[in-house]
Design a protein around this motif. Structure first.
Motif, PDB file in Angstrom:
ATOM      1  N   UNK A 266       0.818  -1.217   0.000  1.00 23.77           N
ATOM      2  CA  UNK A 266       0.000   0.000   0.000  1.00 23.77           C
ATOM      3  C   UNK A 266       0.851   1.267   0.000  1.00 23.77           C
ATOM      4  N   UNK A 267       0.574   2.143  -0.917  1.00 25.41           N
ATOM      5  CA  UNK A 267       1.331   3.393  -1.076  1.00 25.41           C
ATOM      6  C   UNK A 267       0.402   4.447  -1.666  1.00 25.41           C
ATOM      7  N   UNK A 268       0.883   5.668  -1.675  1.00 24.06           N
ATOM      8  CA  UNK A 268       0.202   6.721  -2.427  1.00 24.06           C
ATOM      9  C   UNK A 268       1.150   7.174  -3.520  1.00 24.06           C
ATOM     10  N   UNK A 269       0.724   6.962  -4.771  1.00 28.25           N
ATOM     11  CA  UNK A 269       1.504   7.375  -5.926  1.00 28.25           C
ATOM     12  C   UNK A 269       1.074   8.779  -6.325  1.00 28.25           C
ATOM     13  N   UNK A 270       2.040   9.634  -6.607  1.00 25.41           N
ATOM     14  CA  UNK A 270       1.716  10.989  -7.054  1.00 25.41           C
ATOM     15  C   UNK A 270       2.381  11.228  -8.417  1.00 25.41           C
ATOM     16  N   UNK A 271       1.630  11.804  -9.342  1.00 23.52           N
ATOM     17  CA  UNK A 271       2.153  12.050 -10.682  1.00 23.52           C
ATOM     18  C   UNK A 271       1.906  13.473 -11.129  1.00 23.52           C
ATOM     19  N   UNK A 272       2.688  13.922 -12.106  1.00 20.99           N
ATOM     20  CA  UNK A 272       2.458  15.245 -12.694  1.00 20.99           C
ATOM     21  C   UNK A 272       1.335  15.141 -13.728  1.00 20.99           C
TER      22      UNK A 272
ATOM     23  N   UNK B 141       9.897  19.421  -5.118  1.00 19.09           N
ATOM     24  CA  UNK B 141      11.275  19.706  -5.528  1.00 19.09           C
ATOM     25  C   UNK B 141      11.885  18.513  -6.259  1.00 19.09           C
ATOM     26  N   UNK B 142      11.687  17.308  -5.719  1.00 15.10           N
ATOM     27  CA  UNK B 142      12.221  16.098  -6.353  1.00 15.10           C
ATOM     28  C   UNK B 142      11.651  15.905  -7.749  1.00 15.10           C
ATOM     29  N   UNK B 143      10.347  16.037  -7.853  1.00 13.21           N
ATOM     30  CA  UNK B 143       9.686  15.794  -9.136  1.00 13.21           C
ATOM     31  C   UNK B 143      10.029  16.867 -10.168  1.00 13.21           C
TER      32      UNK B 143
ATOM     33  N   UNK C  46      12.774  17.959 -15.324  1.00  9.17           N
ATOM     34  CA  UNK C  46      13.744  18.730 -16.111  1.00  9.17           C
ATOM     35  C   UNK C  46      14.812  17.808 -16.695  1.00  9.17           C
ATOM     36  N   UNK C  47      15.266  16.840 -15.897  1.00  8.23           N
ATOM     37  CA  UNK C  47      16.245  15.859 -16.381  1.00  8.23           C
ATOM     38  C   UNK C  47      15.675  15.043 -17.536  1.00  8.23           C
ATOM     39  N   UNK C  48      14.442  14.583 -17.361  1.00 13.32           N
ATOM     40  CA  UNK C  48      13.802  13.773 -18.397  1.00 13.32           C
ATOM     41  C   UNK C  48      13.610  14.572 -19.680  1.00 13.32           C
ATOM     42  N   UNK C  49      13.248  15.846 -19.554  1.00  9.06           N
ATOM     43  CA  UNK C  49      13.040  16.686 -20.741  1.00  9.06           C
ATOM     44  C   UNK C  49      14.344  16.859 -21.529  1.00  9.06           C
TER      45      UNK C  49
END
Length: 257
Positions: A81-87, A238-240, A245-248
């Motif tokens: 069980x977790x909470x996933x957060x996405x942009x 901040x992490x996301x 930016x790295x992925x872009x």
């Protein structure tokens, strides 16, 4: 003369490509929604269905000319069980972000989603959680319900802490609901980042380049109290933001090859 002839031809080809893609997406969506709704009638509101049909919609990436790079670790299936957060960027999240949905994970969405033809019923019967955003007291109570369901049903929940689609405005400030729920339920937060898609995917373009989805390491929330929820949300933001930016940059380099 040749250039004058080829230009209208190219426009016509692009228009046909967009039309064919739109037809395929519509037919595919209707088939998945109708077939999925019938299938789910045998075990309604079972959280296993969300991943099944989320990944089904993820297959549309190839139809749209998107080259998906999936960096979801195999061990994620064992996170519990977790909470996933996405942009949350735009409607294409349904094709890109859905590839990261893990077993027994449901989403939290606004109540009005059930009114969408075909899709609305599938969204409800697969076990997703609906909230009334127009009623703040009910929405606040929903956070407690989310935490309770995580603990009692041993499920994970996927949330978009921005609260709305960013549509090219970058990662918007986070609302605190997801983080309150994670602390209350005593489960980790798992950030999931997708490279920027806004303005980069066009139906009339054959090759829409690369899109990367990357799941970060779980963030332990046991050391946080409800008074520190803003601190936790800002840390995750901040992490996301840095990862996106790295992925872009990586996608830009890949698409230049």
């Amino acid at each position: 003369m040749y250039g004058l002839v080829s230009s209208p031809l190219n426009k016509l080809r692009n228009l046909m490509l967009a039309l064919i893609r739109a037809i395929i997406v519509i037919i595919f969506t209707i088939l998945v929604c109708v077939g999925g709704s019938i299938y789910c009638l045998f075990s309604p509101r079972n959280p296993k269905h969300v991943m099944t049909f989320g990944h089904a919609f993820g297959r549309l990436s190839s139809v749209l000319g998107i080259k998906m790079i999936d960096r979801v670790p195999a061990k994620a299936k064992n996170y519990g069980p977790s909470i996933y957060i996405g942009n949350h960027q735009n409607n294409y999240d349904m094709v890109t972000m859905s590839n990261g949905v893990q077993p027994r994970t449901v989403t939290v969405g606004k109540k009005s989603l059930v009114l969408i033809p075909f899709f609305g019923f599938l969204y409800w019967i697969t076990g997703n959680i609906l909230i009334d955003r127009g009623n703040r007291s009910k929405a606040h109570n929903t956070i407690s319900q989310v935490a309770d369901q995580i603990k009692s049903r041993k499920i994970s929940v996927w949330m978009f802490p921005e609260g709305t689609r960013s549509r090219g405005r970058g990662l918007l400030p986070f609302k605190t609901g997801a983080f309150h729920a994670a602390i209350a339920a005593g489960v980790p937060i798992v950030p999931v980042c997708v490279s920027t898609t806004q303005g980069k995917i066009k139906l009339n373009r054959w090759n829409n380049g690369h899109v990367i989805i990357e799941m970060l390491e779980p963030i332990d929330t046991s050391g946080y109290t409800k008074e520190q929820v803003r601190e936790l949300s800002e840390y995750c933001h901040h992490l996301m933001e840095a990862k996106i930016k790295e992925l872009d940059k990586e996608v830009e380099a890949l698409n230049k090859r």
